[in-house]
Design a protein around this motif. Structure first.
Motif, PDB file in Angstrom:
ATOM      1  N   CYS A   1     -76.116 -11.609 121.925  1.00 52.78           N
ATOM      2  CA  CYS A   1     -75.540 -10.114 121.778  1.00 52.78           C
ATOM      3  C   CYS A   1     -74.976  -9.877 121.091  1.00 52.78           C
ATOM      4  CB  CYS A   1     -74.635  -9.463 122.823  1.00 52.78           C
ATOM      5  SG  CYS A   1     -74.513  -7.991 123.411  1.00 52.78           S
ATOM      6  N   VAL A   2     -75.783  -8.668 119.925  1.00 55.26           N
ATOM      7  CA  VAL A   2     -75.153  -8.162 118.822  1.00 55.26           C
ATOM      8  C   VAL A   2     -73.388  -8.052 118.846  1.00 55.26           C
ATOM      9  CG1 VAL A   2     -75.320  -6.545 117.132  1.00 55.26           C
ATOM     10  CG2 VAL A   2     -77.144  -6.937 118.082  1.00 55.26           C
TER      11      VAL A   2
ATOM     12  N   PHE B   1     -69.198  -4.119 129.787  1.00 54.90           N
ATOM     13  CA  PHE B   1     -68.462  -4.977 128.409  1.00 54.90           C
ATOM     14  C   PHE B   1     -66.696  -5.127 128.482  1.00 54.90           C
ATOM     15  CE2 PHE B   1     -72.754  -3.341 127.021  1.00 54.90           C
ATOM     16  CZ  PHE B   1     -72.904  -5.150 126.661  1.00 54.90           C
TER      17      PHE B   1
ATOM     18  N   VAL C   1     -80.983 -11.163 125.244  1.00 52.50           N
ATOM     19  CA  VAL C   1     -79.652 -12.071 125.787  1.00 52.50           C
ATOM     20  C   VAL C   1     -80.191 -11.734 127.690  1.00 52.50           C
ATOM     21  CG1 VAL C   1     -77.994 -10.594 126.270  1.00 52.50           C
ATOM     22  CG2 VAL C   1     -78.210 -11.005 124.440  1.00 52.50           C
ATOM     23  N   TYR C   2     -80.937 -10.726 127.560  1.00 55.73           N
ATOM     24  CA  TYR C   2     -81.402 -11.368 129.309  1.00 55.73           C
ATOM     25  C   TYR C   2     -83.082 -11.993 129.991  1.00 55.73           C
ATOM     26  CZ  TYR C   2     -78.299  -6.883 129.377  1.00 55.73           C
ATOM     27  OH  TYR C   2     -76.883  -6.352 129.101  1.00 55.73           O
TER      28      TYR C   2
ATOM     29  N   CYS D   1     -83.566  -5.140 125.727  1.00 55.54           N
ATOM     30  CA  CYS D   1     -83.021  -5.744 124.452  1.00 55.54           C
ATOM     31  C   CYS D   1     -83.436  -6.622 123.632  1.00 55.54           C
ATOM     32  CB  CYS D   1     -81.328  -6.588 125.011  1.00 55.54           C
ATOM     33  SG  CYS D   1     -80.928  -7.753 124.008  1.00 55.54           S
TER      34      CYS D   1
ATOM     35  N   CYS E   1     -77.538  -1.656 126.026  1.00 59.51           N
ATOM     36  CA  CYS E   1     -78.324  -1.561 127.675  1.00 59.51           C
ATOM     37  C   CYS E   1     -77.303  -0.653 128.156  1.00 59.51           C
ATOM     38  CB  CYS E   1     -78.335  -2.572 127.748  1.00 59.51           C
ATOM     39  SG  CYS E   1     -77.233  -4.182 127.067  1.00 59.51           S
TER      40      CYS E   1
ATOM     41  N   CYS F   1     -72.513  -4.277 120.271  1.00 52.60           N
ATOM     42  CA  CYS F   1     -73.757  -2.694 120.813  1.00 52.60           C
ATOM     43  C   CYS F   1     -73.662  -2.652 121.586  1.00 52.60           C
ATOM     44  CB  CYS F   1     -75.495  -3.903 120.882  1.00 52.60           C
ATOM     45  SG  CYS F   1     -76.547  -3.109 121.485  1.00 52.60           S
ATOM     46  N   SER F   2     -73.619  -1.846 122.393  1.00 52.39           N
ATOM     47  CA  SER F   2     -73.905  -1.507 124.295  1.00 52.39           C
ATOM     48  C   SER F   2     -75.228  -0.585 124.654  1.00 52.39           C
ATOM     49  CB  SER F   2     -72.680  -0.836 124.468  1.00 52.39           C
ATOM     50  OG  SER F   2     -72.094   0.073 123.784  1.00 52.39           O
TER      51      SER F   2
END
Ligand code: SF4
Ligand code: SF4
Length: 92
Positions: free
Chosen positions: A52-53, A70, A36-37, A32, A59, A56-57
């Protein structure tokens, strides 16, 4: 953080959640680009959820343990409709 529409990002319910029991420590989510992580001895953890955008998913698709989830995307769409972002941008 202020989102591009001028709406506060922290009021938009969109961020990953990791099930630590499913994390196989593959490290794929660390790709990412938003930071975020965080990486820990137990695997990945969500350190900065509001980076996080929205929508977006990526990851979750990469995750080898299927450990990342999510919020419901339909609820996100309803949120947009209620806020009438489209209408506002037409008027601006
Ligand atoms: S959904 Fe996208 S922006 Fe959000 S944490 Fe995953 S890769 Fe990063
Ligand atoms: S991609 Fe999934 S399984 Fe891999 S480190 Fe991240 S959360 Fe764990």
């Amino acid at each position: 953080m202020v989102w591009m529409t001028g709406y506060p990002r922290e009021k938009v319910n969109w961020h990953p959640t990791i099930d630590p029991d499913k994390c196989v420590k593959c490290g794929m989510c660390m790709n990412c680009g938003q930071g975020v992580y965080d990486w820990t001895e137990e695997g990945a953890r969500v350190g900065r959820p509001n980076k996080c955008v929205v929508g977006c998913s990526t990851c979750a698709h990469l995750c080898q343990g299927k450990a990342i989830t999510f919020p419901n995307v339909e609820e996100l769409r309803e949120f947009y409709k209620k806020k009438e972002f489209g209408q506002r941008s037409k008027n601006n």
